[in-house]
Design an enzyme around this catalytic site. Structure first.
Site, PDB file in Angstrom:
ATOM      1  N   SER A 108       0.793  -1.227   0.000  1.00  0.00           N
ATOM      2  CA  SER A 108       0.000   0.000   0.000  1.00  0.00           C
ATOM      3  C   SER A 108       0.821   1.272   0.000  1.00  0.00           C
ATOM      4  CB  SER A 108      -0.876   0.041   1.267  1.00  0.00           C
ATOM      5  OG  SER A 108      -1.683  -1.087   1.382  1.00  0.00           O
ATOM      6  N   ILE A 119      -6.366   8.072   2.492  1.00  0.00           N
ATOM      7  CA  ILE A 119      -6.663   7.195   1.362  1.00  0.00           C
ATOM      8  C   ILE A 119      -5.494   6.231   1.183  1.00  0.00           C
ATOM      9  CG2 ILE A 119      -7.194   7.076  -1.099  1.00  0.00           C
ATOM     10  CD1 ILE A 119      -9.337   8.541   0.641  1.00  0.00           C
ATOM     11  N   GLU A 120      -5.799   4.938   1.256  1.00  0.00           N
ATOM     12  CA  GLU A 120      -4.809   3.884   1.047  1.00  0.00           C
ATOM     13  C   GLU A 120      -5.118   3.237  -0.298  1.00  0.00           C
ATOM     14  OE1 GLU A 120      -3.410  -0.287   3.255  1.00  0.00           O
ATOM     15  OE2 GLU A 120      -4.959   0.984   4.154  1.00  0.00           O
ATOM     16  N   VAL A 121      -4.121   3.170  -1.159  1.00  0.00           N
ATOM     17  CA  VAL A 121      -4.279   2.497  -2.450  1.00  0.00           C
ATOM     18  C   VAL A 121      -3.311   1.329  -2.429  1.00  0.00           C
ATOM     19  CG1 VAL A 121      -4.084   2.727  -4.945  1.00  0.00           C
ATOM     20  CG2 VAL A 121      -4.993   4.627  -3.595  1.00  0.00           C
TER      21      VAL A 121
END
Length: 127
Positions: A108, A119-121
């Site tokens: 991540s 916001i974690e992608v």
């Protein structure tokens, strides 16, 4: 008893900046529905948008911008997302790091939306 998440609601203080972030940076599709309502659509999910002070009823007890911590699984390799986010003027505040996802290990990066939500992608981590 619960099968999956259908949608969640995000409250924003700056509708235009929020729409720009979720559509341009994260690549979600903006959809209008109902009487003047908007949502960000991706996959089989959506995020309904409320503007602070103009929330739709019923709503959370204390809806406030910047209170969410969301994790999304990317549809592209994480390095591609990082390059795209940086090209959009976004700053990665942490990562790539290994984490535990709902169904598998994830790799991540973290950034903030215009309301300072975390916001974690992520992408699936190799075993």
């Amino acid at each position: 008893m619960i099968d999956h998440l259908d949608h969640l609601v995000l409250t924003t203080a700056d509708e235009a900046a929020c729409i720009d972030f979720y559509t341009r940076v994260l690549g979600m599709r903006l959809e209008s529905f109902g009487a003047g309502r908007s949502a960000f659509v991706f996959g089989a999910q959506k995020i309904n948008l409320h503007v602070r002070g103009r929330e739709f009823e019923p709503k959370a007890h204390l809806p406030v911008p910047g209170a969410l911590d969301l994790c999304f699984i990317a549809s592209v390799p994480l390095e591609d997302f990082i390059r795209h986010a940086e090209a959009c003027g976004q700053r990665i505040i942490e990562g790539p790091v290994l984490r535990t996802g709902a169904a598998f290990r994830i790799r991540s990066v973290y950034l903030r939306d215009p309301d300072l939500n975390l916001i974690e992608v992520s992408e699936r981590a190799e075993a």
